[in-house]
Design a protein around this motif. Structure first.
Motif, PDB file in Angstrom:
ATOM      1  N   GLN A  32       0.778  -1.315   0.031  1.00 12.92           N
ATOM      2  CA  GLN A  32       0.081   0.002  -0.235  1.00 12.92           C
ATOM      3  C   GLN A  32       0.986   1.371  -0.039  1.00 12.92           C
ATOM      4  N   ARG A  33       2.103   1.336   0.587  1.00 12.61           N
ATOM      5  CA  ARG A  33       2.813   2.419   0.663  1.00 12.61           C
ATOM      6  C   ARG A  33       3.584   2.651  -0.481  1.00 12.61           C
ATOM      7  N   MET A  34       4.112   1.553  -1.304  1.00 10.54           N
ATOM      8  CA  MET A  34       4.723   1.677  -2.497  1.00 10.54           C
ATOM      9  C   MET A  34       3.776   1.965  -3.468  1.00 10.54           C
ATOM     10  N   MET A  35       2.366   1.508  -3.493  1.00 10.17           N
ATOM     11  CA  MET A  35       1.796   2.009  -4.493  1.00 10.17           C
ATOM     12  C   MET A  35       1.036   3.350  -4.642  1.00 10.17           C
ATOM     13  N   SER A  36       1.309   4.067  -3.463  1.00 16.25           N
ATOM     14  CA  SER A  36       0.838   5.399  -3.492  1.00 16.25           C
ATOM     15  C   SER A  36       1.450   6.383  -4.200  1.00 16.25           C
ATOM     16  N   TYR A  37       0.611   7.548  -4.510  1.00 18.46           N
ATOM     17  CA  TYR A  37       1.085   8.542  -5.503  1.00 18.46           C
ATOM     18  C   TYR A  37       2.511   9.269  -4.870  1.00 18.46           C
ATOM     19  N   ASP A  38       2.662   9.727  -3.475  1.00 17.47           N
ATOM     20  CA  ASP A  38       3.685  10.264  -3.210  1.00 17.47           C
ATOM     21  C   ASP A  38       4.930   9.084  -2.977  1.00 17.47           C
ATOM     22  N   HIS A  39       4.884   8.026  -3.422  1.00 21.30           N
ATOM     23  CA  HIS A  39       5.943   6.907  -3.144  1.00 21.30           C
ATOM     24  C   HIS A  39       6.263   6.517  -4.467  1.00 21.30           C
ATOM     25  N   VAL A  40       6.808   5.216  -4.615  1.00 16.87           N
ATOM     26  CA  VAL A  40       7.144   4.612  -6.030  1.00 16.87           C
ATOM     27  C   VAL A  40       5.897   4.811  -6.966  1.00 16.87           C
ATOM     28  N   PHE A  41       4.817   4.574  -6.589  1.00 20.19           N
ATOM     29  CA  PHE A  41       3.557   4.700  -7.382  1.00 20.19           C
ATOM     30  C   PHE A  41       3.521   3.671  -8.600  1.00 20.19           C
TER      31      PHE A  41
END
Length: 276
Positions: A32-41
């Motif tokens: 969920q963190r990596m998928m987020s717009y402000d991360h790896v996306f």
């Protein structure tokens, strides 16, 4: 937490494959963190694990244990990339994939680096049957074809060219599907037979992830299997999605799908370390 990853582009269904080892209990948090717009996306995350059997080269475990065709092709492309597969050469790569109880084979052909053409043999769907989905906001129902795989089911809604306001209908219907399907992932495939275009909506209840994907491999396979069952003949067709076109092959004998395969392009976009 440091996370080693490779980001791939299978028909613009942007996929992160995690190389570093983590406990499966952490997969949801990491994904969920990596998928987020402000991360790896990206649209989805899979985890590369050591194969459980001796025949497979590796195992792909998706965030919620669902099956994902594009992520499986991405893993095969990554392995060919790491092996420095020469331009124009092909390699058959056996994989274990979550949501599939049998070994899957993916033929990878090296194109202009770092790109690959991948053809993945899929297990036949568990069932193909008519269904009725409830539209929660209006309490109306809509007819669909339901194609089930282990861990994921797709509802195929036929649409006409230029039909409007279908995204809101699909987003209502996917909630109804998730409640009745009881799978790790569910999809609504808006498919137009006249133009062979498909818009895929994928929902993962455990992660509260609802994404209009640019491409969906298992969804394209579901449409191919449904067409073969509907027309009672072998199917070889192209499915046009927002991110590009995928080829689908479906063979049928005695009303049963006996062989199913998809083919698409996979590009290696990036690799590195993320921080959670």
């Amino acid at each position: 937490m440091e996370v080693k990853f490779i980001k791939t582009n299978p028909t613009q269904n942007m996929t992160i494959l995690v190389e570093s080892r983590h406990g499966r209990e952490d997969y949801g948090q990491v994904a969920q963190r990596m998928m987020s717009y402000d991360h790896v996306f990206a649209e989805q995350v899979g985890f590369i694990e050591q194969a459980e059997g001796q025949e497979a080269w590796a195992r792909l475990q998706m965030m919620s244990g669902e099956f994902c065709g594009n992520a499986a092709m991405s893993l095969a492309a990554v392995m060919a990339w790491k092996w420095n597969l020469p331009l124009g050469r092909s390699l058959d790569i056996p994989l274990e994939v979550s949501g599939a109880d049998q070994l899957l084979s993916c033929r990878v052909t090296a194109d202009a680096a770092p790109g690959y053409t991948c053809r993945l043999e899929l297990p036949p769907p568990l069932s193909i049957e008519p269904s009725v989905l409830l539209l929660r906001e209006s309490a109306l129902t809509i007819s669909a074809a339901l194609v089930r795989y282990p861990g994921i089911c797709h509802a195929i809604l036929e649409v006409a060219p230029g039909e409007v306001n279908l995204r809101s209908i699909a987003e209502q219907a996917v909630q109804s599907l998730a409640a009745t399907c009881d799978e790790q992932a569910v999809g609504i495939m808006l498919y137009c037979p006249d133009t062979q275009e498909m818009e895929p909506l994928v929902y993962i209840p455990a992660a509260s992830s609802l994404v209009w994907e640019r491409g969906c491999g298992s969804g394209a396979a579901a449409v191919g299997a449904w067409l073969a069952r509907q027309q009672q003949r072998h199917i070889h067709t192209q499915i046009k999605q927002p991110g590009g076109t995928m080829e689908v092959w479906a063979q049928i004998e005695n009303r049963q799908i006996t062989r199913l395969a998809i083919q698409g392009q996979v590009h290696i976009s990036a690799s590195g370390t993320a921080y959670i």
